[in-house]
Enzyme design. Structure first.
Site, short mmCIF file in Angstrom:
data_model
loop_
_atom_site.label_atom_id
_atom_site.label_comp_id
_atom_site.label_asym_id
_atom_site.label_seq_id
_atom_site.Cartn_x
_atom_site.Cartn_y
_atom_site.Cartn_z
N LYS A 52 0.87 -1.63 -0.35
CA LYS A 52 -0.29 -0.31 0.16
C LYS A 52 1.14 1.39 -0.13
O LYS A 52 0.60 2.16 -0.70
CB LYS A 52 -1.17 -0.03 0.92
N GLN A 96 -4.84 -1.86 9.27
CA GLN A 96 -5.02 -3.29 8.89
C GLN A 96 -5.19 -5.11 9.47
O GLN A 96 -4.73 -4.01 10.65
CB GLN A 96 -3.41 -3.82 8.55
N ASP A 119 -11.50 2.24 2.89
CA ASP A 119 -12.10 0.73 2.93
C ASP A 119 -13.47 0.28 2.22
O ASP A 119 -13.76 -0.38 2.74
CB ASP A 119 -10.96 -0.25 4.51
#
Ligand code: NDP
Length: 283
Positions: A52, A96, A119
């Site tokens: 990322k 994460q 997200d």
């Protein structure tokens, strides 16, 4: 060849995002900024976070990395999220997953400001998705949609079967296919006669996390097969679809790796840019 090239499409998407960021920052604005938090030392998570960060660098997004100890308390993590929520220079916040067991993932998801939830996990954004007005795209399912679009796969009126009903893949995948007028069936571990259903699929999305579970006898000739699964078996990465056997029957198929995986990150970059544009009233 009937292969869907996720790497190439991801590169194309990132190129478009980089161009847009270049022109927006040329007007004197700061660059978009994504804050990524990793709690603990899970090797797979470390790889995802590194990827990322690299993608951010490639498209011109500033990335902030917060590496917290495996034993960090939930309270400390929530404090950090609160701090980032209030920082006007941060557009996206991502924790994460999975988080260590002392931390409740649901609390973490709800703590991230819905305006910075790149997200698209927060209940507000999930609600927006299911009512047909999404602001942020659920990364993996939206990546699948982009692949289907790039390969001119018609969804309208097609029987789309999704194997898996998780909040991050299966459910939002069904919502996006439905929004494009697909006729959607969602299967899960309690589904009876799974093969009977998958065999009816014009478009089959496998997201069950079981290596090679979808075998050739479970798919229709000419079906479009999308494999979301990432299963580490020994030193190999395997999808949920038995690729070699199923590729012969499919009109199109995604490989693992190099299919859906690269798209997830591209959509994350897209969502960070969307959040930035919302912050600057640019859309
Ligand atoms: P989950 O484990 O959260 O969900 C798996 C789903 O599959 C569940 O709904 C489960 O049913 C269903 N399932 C499990 N076994 C069977 C079975 N035998 N028959 C039918 N359905 C079954 O996984 P995720 O949704 O998070 O991820 C799915 C896969 O996709 C994983 O391999 C993951 O690594 C990968 N992934 C890949 C991404 C990418 O970028 N390419 C991103 C995210 C995930 P039930 O609900 O009944 O338990």
């Amino acid at each position: 060849m009937n292969l869907i090239d996720g790497k190439a499409i991801s590169a194309k998407c990132k190129g478009e995002i980089a161009d847009e960021i270049k022109s927006l920052t040329a007007e004197g604005r700061r660059a978009p900024c994504l804050a990524v938090i990793l709690v603990g030392n899970d090797p797979a998570s470390q790889v995802y976070v590194r990827n990322k960060k690299r993608a951010c660098e490639a498209v011109g997004i500033t990335s902030l990395e917060y590496l917290l100890d495996e034993n960090e308390s939930e309270e400390k993590l929530l404090e950090l999220i609160d701090f980032l929520n209030k920082d006007n220079n941060v557009d996206g916040i991502l924790v994460q997953m999975p988080v260590p067991k002392q931390i409740d993932p649901d609390k973490v998801i709800e703590a991230i400001s819905a305006d910075k939830d790149v997200d698209a996990f927060h209940a507000y954004n999930v609600g927006k998705l299911f009512t047909g007005a999404p602001r942020f795209q659920p990364c993996t399912p939206a990546g699948v949609m982009r692949l289907l679009k790039e390969y001119n796969v018609e969804i309208k009126g097609k029987h789309c079967v999704v194997v898996g009903r998780s909040n991050i893949v299966g459910k939002p995948m069904g919502a996006l296919l439905l929004a494009e007028d697909g006729t959607v069936t969602t299967c899960h571990s309690r589904t009876k006669n799974l093969a009977e259903i998958t065999k009816q699929a014009d478009i089959l999305v496998a997201a069950c996390g079981r290596a090679k579970m979808i075998t050739a006898d479970m798919v229709k000739d000419g079906a479009v097969l999308v494999d979301v699964g990432i299963n580490r078996v020994g030193d190999k990465l395997l999808g949920d679809i038995d690729f070699d056997a199923c590729a012969e029957k499919a009109s199109l198929i995604t490989p693992v790796p190099g299919g859906v995986g690269p798209m997830t990150i591209a959509i994350l970059m897209q969502n960070t840019l969307t959040s930035y544009k919302m912050r600057f009233n640019l859309q």
